[in-house]
Design a protein around this motif. Sequence first.
Motif, PDB file in Angstrom:
ATOM      1  N   GLN A   1      -4.961   2.546  20.363  1.00  0.00           N
ATOM      2  CA  GLN A   1      -5.098   1.341  19.588  1.00  0.00           C
ATOM      3  C   GLN A   1      -5.982   1.402  18.174  1.00  0.00           C
ATOM      4  N   LEU A   2      -7.090   2.397  18.327  1.00  0.00           N
ATOM      5  CA  LEU A   2      -7.804   2.726  17.115  1.00  0.00           C
ATOM      6  C   LEU A   2      -6.936   3.309  16.122  1.00  0.00           C
ATOM      7  N   ALA A   3      -5.964   3.931  16.712  1.00  0.00           N
ATOM      8  CA  ALA A   3      -5.194   4.875  15.848  1.00  0.00           C
ATOM      9  C   ALA A   3      -4.254   4.061  15.146  1.00  0.00           C
ATOM     10  N   GLU A   4      -3.589   2.832  15.822  1.00  0.00           N
ATOM     11  CA  GLU A   4      -2.815   2.046  15.285  1.00  0.00           C
ATOM     12  C   GLU A   4      -3.505   1.162  14.088  1.00  0.00           C
ATOM     13  N   ASP A   5      -4.868   0.945  14.452  1.00  0.00           N
ATOM     14  CA  ASP A   5      -5.424   0.237  13.165  1.00  0.00           C
ATOM     15  C   ASP A   5      -5.725   1.080  12.175  1.00  0.00           C
ATOM     16  N   ASP A   6      -6.052   2.251  12.456  1.00  0.00           N
ATOM     17  CA  ASP A   6      -6.348   3.367  11.346  1.00  0.00           C
ATOM     18  C   ASP A   6      -4.962   3.268  10.241  1.00  0.00           C
ATOM     19  N   LYS A   7      -3.710   3.289  11.020  1.00  0.00           N
ATOM     20  CA  LYS A   7      -2.582   3.105  10.359  1.00  0.00           C
ATOM     21  C   LYS A   7      -2.364   2.091   9.300  1.00  0.00           C
ATOM     22  N   VAL A   8      -2.965   0.900   9.739  1.00  0.00           N
ATOM     23  CA  VAL A   8      -2.743  -0.384   9.067  1.00  0.00           C
ATOM     24  C   VAL A   8      -3.793  -0.232   7.943  1.00  0.00           C
ATOM     25  N   ARG A   9      -4.922   0.402   8.158  1.00  0.00           N
ATOM     26  CA  ARG A   9      -5.878   0.796   7.033  1.00  0.00           C
ATOM     27  C   ARG A   9      -5.424   1.718   5.964  1.00  0.00           C
ATOM     28  N   TYR A  10      -4.780   2.374   6.405  1.00  0.00           N
ATOM     29  CA  TYR A  10      -4.255   3.608   5.597  1.00  0.00           C
ATOM     30  C   TYR A  10      -3.094   3.216   4.560  1.00  0.00           C
ATOM     31  N   GLU A  11      -2.222   2.180   5.118  1.00  0.00           N
ATOM     32  CA  GLU A  11      -1.266   1.655   4.376  1.00  0.00           C
ATOM     33  C   GLU A  11      -1.726   0.745   3.336  1.00  0.00           C
ATOM     34  N   ASN A  12      -2.571  -0.157   3.783  1.00  0.00           N
ATOM     35  CA  ASN A  12      -3.150  -1.260   3.061  1.00  0.00           C
ATOM     36  C   ASN A  12      -3.770  -0.279   1.825  1.00  0.00           C
ATOM     37  N   GLU A  13      -4.577   0.387   1.996  1.00  0.00           N
ATOM     38  CA  GLU A  13      -5.285   1.555   1.028  1.00  0.00           C
ATOM     39  C   GLU A  13      -4.259   1.984   0.221  1.00  0.00           C
ATOM     40  N   MET A  14      -3.092   2.679   0.921  1.00  0.00           N
ATOM     41  CA  MET A  14      -2.244   3.326  -0.009  1.00  0.00           C
ATOM     42  C   MET A  14      -1.636   2.444  -1.127  1.00  0.00           C
ATOM     43  N   LYS A  15      -1.206   1.227  -0.711  1.00  0.00           N
ATOM     44  CA  LYS A  15      -0.640   0.235  -1.475  1.00  0.00           C
ATOM     45  C   LYS A  15      -1.326   0.121  -2.709  1.00  0.00           C
ATOM     46  N   SER A  16      -2.706  -0.128  -2.567  1.00  0.00           N
ATOM     47  CA  SER A  16      -3.729  -0.430  -3.549  1.00  0.00           C
ATOM     48  C   SER A  16      -3.949   0.714  -4.282  1.00  0.00           C
ATOM     49  N   TRP A  17      -3.935   2.008  -3.821  1.00  0.00           N
ATOM     50  CA  TRP A  17      -4.062   3.153  -4.647  1.00  0.00           C
ATOM     51  C   TRP A  17      -2.890   3.475  -5.467  1.00  0.00           C
ATOM     52  N   GLU A  18      -1.630   3.207  -4.678  1.00  0.00           N
ATOM     53  CA  GLU A  18      -0.382   3.688  -5.457  1.00  0.00           C
ATOM     54  C   GLU A  18      -0.501   2.558  -6.835  1.00  0.00           C
ATOM     55  N   ALA A  19      -0.772   1.385  -6.558  1.00  0.00           N
ATOM     56  CA  ALA A  19      -0.701   0.405  -7.806  1.00  0.00           C
ATOM     57  C   ALA A  19      -1.685   0.973  -8.981  1.00  0.00           C
ATOM     58  N   LYS A  20      -2.788   1.462  -8.448  1.00  0.00           N
ATOM     59  CA  LYS A  20      -3.478   2.058  -9.502  1.00  0.00           C
ATOM     60  C   LYS A  20      -3.004   3.293 -10.094  1.00  0.00           C
ATOM     61  N   MET A  21      -2.373   4.093  -9.457  1.00  0.00           N
ATOM     62  CA  MET A  21      -1.623   5.332  -9.962  1.00  0.00           C
ATOM     63  C   MET A  21      -0.566   4.743 -10.996  1.00  0.00           C
ATOM     64  N   VAL A  22       0.109   3.749 -10.697  1.00  0.00           N
ATOM     65  CA  VAL A  22       1.185   3.346 -11.777  1.00  0.00           C
ATOM     66  C   VAL A  22       0.447   2.831 -13.008  1.00  0.00           C
ATOM     67  N   GLU A  23      -0.586   2.232 -12.680  1.00  0.00           N
ATOM     68  CA  GLU A  23      -1.497   1.747 -14.053  1.00  0.00           C
ATOM     69  C   GLU A  23      -1.891   2.829 -14.965  1.00  0.00           C
ATOM     70  N   LEU A  24      -2.076   4.137 -14.182  1.00  0.00           N
ATOM     71  CA  LEU A  24      -2.581   5.480 -14.893  1.00  0.00           C
ATOM     72  C   LEU A  24      -1.323   6.013 -15.473  1.00  0.00           C
ATOM     73  N   GLY A  25      -0.227   5.523 -14.988  1.00  0.00           N
ATOM     74  CA  GLY A  25       0.931   6.341 -15.489  1.00  0.00           C
ATOM     75  C   GLY A  25       1.278   7.632 -14.785  1.00  0.00           C
ATOM     76  N   ARG A  26       0.708   7.538 -13.473  1.00  0.00           N
ATOM     77  CA  ARG A  26       1.145   8.690 -12.487  1.00  0.00           C
ATOM     78  C   ARG A  26       2.093   8.168 -11.252  1.00  0.00           C
ATOM     79  N   GLU A  27       3.326   7.754 -11.975  1.00  0.00           N
ATOM     80  CA  GLU A  27       4.093   7.292 -10.755  1.00  0.00           C
ATOM     81  C   GLU A  27       4.725   8.397  -9.730  1.00  0.00           C
TER      82      GLU A  27
END
Length: 229
Positions: A161-187
Motif C-alpha cells: 500500500q505504501l508503494a501504491e501511495d508512492d506511485k501517486v506521489r511520483y505521478e503528481n510530482e512528475m506532472k508538476s516537474w514536466e510542466a516546469k520543463m515545458v516552461e524551460l523549453g525542455r520538452e
Amino acid sequence: RGISSDERPKRPLTAYFRFLKENRSAFRQNNPEMNNMELVKKIADTWKELPASQKQVYEEARKTDWQRYKERLAAYKAQLTPAQAVALKEERSKRLAKRRSFRAKRELTVLGKPKRPRSGFNIFVSENFQESEGISPVAKLKQLFDAWQKLSSSQKQPYLQLAEDDKVRYENEMKSWEAKMVELGREDLVRSRKQRPKTKTAETAKNAETAKASSQENKAKLKLKKREE
C-alpha cells in the motif's frame, strides 16, 4: 609504447559553456535562495539577453581554442598505427556512451526530477536494513530477502500500500516537474503518452504491485547469488 585515449586533446568549450563556467559562482553568490534548476534557467536567460558584442568575446575565444584543438588532434592521430586507431576508437565510443549516460543522470538531478517510486520490497528493506542481522550489507540484504519471502500476503500488504501511495506521489510530482520543463523549453524531457502509466483499478494496481515486488525479489536473489560466487 601504447597510446591511451586520455592523451587525446579535449574539445574546447562552446561560447555558452564558457560564459556559464566563468559566471556560475557569481550567479550563485548573488542568488543564494535559488535551487539549481532556477539558477540554470537564470543563467540561460541572461545569456540569451546578452548583447551580440559581448557574446562575440566568448565566440572568438572558442574559435581560437578550436583551431589549436584541431592542430593538436592531427598531431595525436599521426602517432597512431591502424590497430591503435581502431582500438582507441572503440575505447572512446564506450567512454563517451558512459559519460553521456552520467551527464544525463546528473542533469536530471540538477533539474530536480522526482525520484522513481519504490516497490513494496524496497520499502521493507529500507525500513529494516539497519536492524537486520548480518555483518555486511550483502548478509543483511540476504536476511531481509529471506524474511520478505516468509511474510504472508496480509503482512506484505502495508508495504504494498505504501508503494501504491508512492506511485501517486511520483505521478503528481512528475506532472508538476514536466510542466516546469515545458516552461524551460525542455520538452525533450517530458514523457510521451505511451510512457505514462494508465489508470488502474484497485485490483489491477494491487496485482501489478505484487508482480513488481516478485520481480524485485528475483533481482535481489540474482544479485546475492552473483556476489556469493
